[in-house]
Design a protein around this motif. Sequence first.
Motif, PDB file in Angstrom:
ATOM      1  N   PHE A  91       0.834  -1.197   0.000  1.00 22.68           N
ATOM      2  CA  PHE A  91       0.000   0.000   0.000  1.00 22.68           C
ATOM      3  C   PHE A  91       0.868   1.246   0.000  1.00 22.68           C
ATOM      4  N   LEU A 102      -3.404   8.966   7.597  1.00 22.46           N
ATOM      5  CA  LEU A 102      -2.865   8.381   6.380  1.00 22.46           C
ATOM      6  C   LEU A 102      -3.999   8.191   5.375  1.00 22.46           C
ATOM      7  N   PHE A 104      -4.653   6.046   2.037  1.00 18.01           N
ATOM      8  CA  PHE A 104      -4.079   4.880   1.375  1.00 18.01           C
ATOM      9  C   PHE A 104      -4.614   4.706  -0.041  1.00 18.01           C
ATOM     10  N   GLY A 105      -3.788   4.089  -0.882  1.00 17.72           N
ATOM     11  CA  GLY A 105      -4.264   3.575  -2.152  1.00 17.72           C
ATOM     12  C   GLY A 105      -4.942   2.229  -1.943  1.00 17.72           C
ATOM     13  N   LYS A 106      -5.424   1.637  -3.042  1.00 16.69           N
ATOM     14  CA  LYS A 106      -6.151   0.369  -2.939  1.00 16.69           C
ATOM     15  C   LYS A 106      -5.235  -0.841  -2.850  1.00 16.69           C
TER      16      LYS A 106
END
Lengths: 114, 114
Positions: A91, A102, A104-106
């Motif tokens: 991630f 934070l 986050f991306g996937k």
Amino acid sequence: AQTVTQSQPEMSVQEAETVTLSCTYDTSESDYYLFWYKQPPSRQMILVIRQEAYKQQNATENRFSVNFQKAAKSFSLKISDSQLGDAAMYFCAYSKGGSEKLVFGKGTKLTVNP
Amino acid sequence: DAGVTQSPTHLIKTRGQQVTLRCSPKSGHDTVSWYQQALGQGPQFIFQYYEEEERQRGNFPDRFSGHQFPNYSSELNVNALLLGDSALYLCASSLAVPGGDTQYFGPGTRLTVL
């Protein structure tokens, strides 16, 4: 609002080879932090590497290094000499400041083939 | 040096019930953040506690509430559970210092709502 995009849902690499995971982000801030976290099947989120935006030098941690392109808002992770234990979800995450939330991306699922 | 700990590891509840999850931060840390991670997704920020106060909050309903104790440990409470609350709940701790610091994660609590 800040967003993080990981365009590769899955990647695979042969043991001992090199792989690069991509991440782009969107922010209007000039100072911020970027992180790569690793989450193996055991679920524990482990910090891999961290980059402060004001530092031009790319961060490195042993076999892990980043290519930080601030103008392009790109933050890729390079894993050299891949090992079986590197297999995990990776991630990319953004923060305005180290203790700020934070984003986050996937995630990218990395498979390491023997 | 003890890392971030969370309890319980797994939890099964039925719709409408209430649940309390617990987190002890890494030694020396004073800030606790909670994240919800749905299956196949990146973690989403719920809220953060510092000096026993909620400092930041993500886009979660009031059914999600928390608390931080004088020893910096924290609880996450969810009322009126919905099926969609089934997820991995991650706790992260950090130290609120100028310039920021990195968030370190616990192993998570897997909540299943039936």
